[in-house]
Design a protein around this motif. Structure first.
Motif, PDB file in Angstrom:
ATOM      1  N   SER A 102      59.484  53.529  -3.497  1.00  0.00           N
ATOM      2  CA  SER A 102      58.915  54.860  -3.270  1.00  0.00           C
ATOM      3  C   SER A 102      58.296  55.415  -4.548  1.00  0.00           C
ATOM      4  N   GLU A 103      58.931  55.122  -5.698  1.00  0.00           N
ATOM      5  CA  GLU A 103      58.381  55.599  -6.968  1.00  0.00           C
ATOM      6  C   GLU A 103      57.083  54.881  -7.310  1.00  0.00           C
ATOM      7  N   LEU A 104      57.049  53.566  -7.106  1.00  0.00           N
ATOM      8  CA  LEU A 104      55.816  52.819  -7.350  1.00  0.00           C
ATOM      9  C   LEU A 104      54.699  53.335  -6.439  1.00  0.00           C
ATOM     10  N   HIS A 105      55.054  53.647  -5.218  1.00  0.00           N
ATOM     11  CA  HIS A 105      54.072  54.185  -4.264  1.00  0.00           C
ATOM     12  C   HIS A 105      53.535  55.526  -4.748  1.00  0.00           C
ATOM     13  N   ARG A 106      54.424  56.388  -5.222  1.00  0.00           N
ATOM     14  CA  ARG A 106      53.986  57.695  -5.745  1.00  0.00           C
ATOM     15  C   ARG A 106      53.072  57.524  -6.956  1.00  0.00           C
ATOM     16  N   GLU A 107      53.298  56.458  -7.722  1.00  0.00           N
ATOM     17  CA  GLU A 107      52.478  56.212  -8.908  1.00  0.00           C
ATOM     18  C   GLU A 107      51.189  55.460  -8.558  1.00  0.00           C
ATOM     19  N   ASN A 108      50.912  55.305  -7.263  1.00  0.00           N
ATOM     20  CA  ASN A 108      49.653  54.727  -6.768  1.00  0.00           C
ATOM     21  C   ASN A 108      49.539  53.244  -7.076  1.00  0.00           C
ATOM     22  N   ILE A 109      50.681  52.560  -7.263  1.00  0.00           N
ATOM     23  CA  ILE A 109      50.686  51.126  -7.540  1.00  0.00           C
ATOM     24  C   ILE A 109      50.665  50.354  -6.229  1.00  0.00           C
ATOM     25  N   ARG A 110      49.814  49.366  -6.151  1.00  0.00           N
ATOM     26  CA  ARG A 110      49.693  48.534  -4.957  1.00  0.00           C
ATOM     27  C   ARG A 110      50.463  47.240  -5.167  1.00  0.00           C
ATOM     28  N   ILE A 111      51.256  46.847  -4.190  1.00  0.00           N
ATOM     29  CA  ILE A 111      52.082  45.639  -4.292  1.00  0.00           C
ATOM     30  C   ILE A 111      51.492  44.544  -3.417  1.00  0.00           C
ATOM     31  N   ARG A 112      51.443  43.347  -3.981  1.00  0.00           N
ATOM     32  CA  ARG A 112      50.990  42.174  -3.239  1.00  0.00           C
ATOM     33  C   ARG A 112      51.966  41.038  -3.498  1.00  0.00           C
ATOM     34  N   ILE A 113      52.327  40.314  -2.467  1.00  0.00           N
ATOM     35  CA  ILE A 113      53.270  39.212  -2.583  1.00  0.00           C
ATOM     36  C   ILE A 113      52.512  37.897  -2.433  1.00  0.00           C
ATOM     37  N   ILE A 114      52.755  36.951  -3.343  1.00  0.00           N
ATOM     38  CA  ILE A 114      52.203  35.613  -3.204  1.00  0.00           C
ATOM     39  C   ILE A 114      53.355  34.615  -3.194  1.00  0.00           C
ATOM     40  N   GLY A 115      53.140  33.495  -2.527  1.00  0.00           N
ATOM     41  CA  GLY A 115      54.175  32.487  -2.435  1.00  0.00           C
ATOM     42  C   GLY A 115      54.391  32.072  -0.990  1.00  0.00           C
ATOM     43  N   GLU A 116      55.199  31.049  -0.794  1.00  0.00           N
ATOM     44  CA  GLU A 116      55.468  30.508   0.532  1.00  0.00           C
ATOM     45  C   GLU A 116      56.372  31.452   1.322  1.00  0.00           C
ATOM     46  N   ARG A 117      55.940  31.831   2.527  1.00  0.00           N
ATOM     47  CA  ARG A 117      56.716  32.775   3.336  1.00  0.00           C
ATOM     48  C   ARG A 117      57.472  32.100   4.473  1.00  0.00           C
ATOM     49  N   ASP A 118      57.091  30.891   4.801  1.00  0.00           N
ATOM     50  CA  ASP A 118      57.802  30.178   5.867  1.00  0.00           C
ATOM     51  C   ASP A 118      59.248  29.921   5.441  1.00  0.00           C
ATOM     52  N   ASN A 119      60.145  30.054   6.393  1.00  0.00           N
ATOM     53  CA  ASN A 119      61.571  29.764   6.213  1.00  0.00           C
ATOM     54  C   ASN A 119      62.291  30.734   5.290  1.00  0.00           C
ATOM     55  N   LEU A 120      61.648  31.856   4.945  1.00  0.00           N
ATOM     56  CA  LEU A 120      62.365  32.876   4.187  1.00  0.00           C
ATOM     57  C   LEU A 120      63.342  33.610   5.095  1.00  0.00           C
ATOM     58  N   ASP A 121      64.419  34.099   4.495  1.00  0.00           N
ATOM     59  CA  ASP A 121      65.340  34.955   5.228  1.00  0.00           C
ATOM     60  C   ASP A 121      64.569  36.119   5.856  1.00  0.00           C
ATOM     61  N   ALA A 122      64.836  36.405   7.125  1.00  0.00           N
ATOM     62  CA  ALA A 122      64.072  37.420   7.850  1.00  0.00           C
ATOM     63  C   ALA A 122      64.149  38.782   7.171  1.00  0.00           C
ATOM     64  N   GLY A 123      65.319  39.116   6.635  1.00  0.00           N
ATOM     65  CA  GLY A 123      65.470  40.405   5.971  1.00  0.00           C
ATOM     66  C   GLY A 123      64.646  40.501   4.703  1.00  0.00           C
ATOM     67  N   ILE A 124      64.645  39.431   3.917  1.00  0.00           N
ATOM     68  CA  ILE A 124      63.851  39.409   2.688  1.00  0.00           C
ATOM     69  C   ILE A 124      62.369  39.480   3.017  1.00  0.00           C
ATOM     70  N   LEU A 125      61.934  38.708   4.007  1.00  0.00           N
ATOM     71  CA  LEU A 125      60.524  38.714   4.388  1.00  0.00           C
ATOM     72  C   LEU A 125      60.090  40.098   4.840  1.00  0.00           C
ATOM     73  N   LYS A 126      60.895  40.767   5.640  1.00  0.00           N
ATOM     74  CA  LYS A 126      60.552  42.119   6.099  1.00  0.00           C
ATOM     75  C   LYS A 126      60.448  43.078   4.922  1.00  0.00           C
TER      76      LYS A 126
END
Length: 255
Positions: A102-126
């Motif tokens: 929430s703080e990063l969002h308030r500071e207008n920072i955009r987050i992008r994730i790179i890396g393999e997403r298949d077979n990740l824990d569902a909670g982590i992926l969400k």
């Protein structure tokens, strides 16, 4: 092991602002475990303090005018670590997102994730997808989190995608160019890093951004990541600002 690069940087005082701030800085955040072991602490405490260092570096980089920060948060090889340590790191990721998003969002920072997403824990992926979605329209500094990332795996996946396009008749093999390969990488749309910083005195890339680092400048610090602070980042930026980036050519002064 001390690098000539850092010894040269330490020899000169750091000015208030480097002559040229890199647009894209990537970090290999190394040394958390050794930082803890040298103090008689469990490795988990090193990771905890490493997260505190990351918080400082993200915000200081934004203040210095860096446009993109990429962090090597968890590699494909890191799954081979002891299961309790991996479980702790996953919990640390959850706490980082829950506490800082929430703080990063308030500071207008955009987050992008790179890396393999298949077979990740569902909670982590969400968690990762939610962070991307919440900050998708932000226009400030971009924070790229390399999670479950490995450059060789990334390149292998890109080759497979291009082979599939050739098989479907969408492209001729002779027409494949560097831009076609770049378009299939996790970092599509991102400029290559101008500077990669690695802490703890290690002098290697460790399967990080191998394609993208073709003309990247490197800065190796003997500091363990938990000790890498705002002053250390300033020093890295100052060193970068004094580089002569020729991209395989020569400057007018050398002619």
């Amino acid at each position: 092991m001390s690098s000539n690069l850092e010894r040269q940087a330490n020899a000169e005082p750091v000015s208030a602002a480097p002559s040229h701030v890199p647009n894209h800085v990537a970090f290999i955040m190394d040394g958390n475990g050794r930082w803890a072991s040298s103090r008689g602490l469990p490795r988990t405490e090193g990771h905890r303090q490493g997260l505190e260092a990351l918080r400082k570096i993200i915000r200081h980089a934004a203040l210095r005018g860096v446009g993109i920060v990429t962090i090597y948060s968890f590699s494909t090889e890191n799954w081979s670590r002891p299961e309790p340590e991996v479980r702790f790191l996953m919990g640390l990721l959850r706490r980082f997102v829950q506490r800082d998003l929430s703080e990063l969002h308030r500071e207008n920072i955009r987050i992008r994730i790179i890396g393999e997403r298949d077979n990740l824990d569902a909670g982590i992926l969400k968690l990762l997808l939610d962070a991307e979605e919440l900050t998708r329209n932000n226009t400030g500094m971009e924070l790229v989190v390399a999670f479950n990332y490995g450059a060789r795996q990334e390149l292998t996946a890109a080759v497979k995608k291009l082979c599939e396009k050739v098989a479907r008749g969408e492209i001729e093999p002779s027409a494949i160019s560097e831009s076609h390969i770049s378009a299939e990488l996790d970092t599509v749309g991102l400029p290559d890093p101008d500077l990669i910083v690695r802490t703890s005195g290690e002098l290697r890339l460790s399967n990080f951004l191998l394609w993208q680092a073709a003309y990247t400048e490197f800065y190796f610090s003997d500091l363990m990541w938990p000790d890498f602070d705002e002053a250390a980042l300033d020093q890295a930026l100052e060193c970068f600002g004094n580089r002569d980036r020729r991209y395989g050519g020569v400057t007018a002064q050398a002619l």
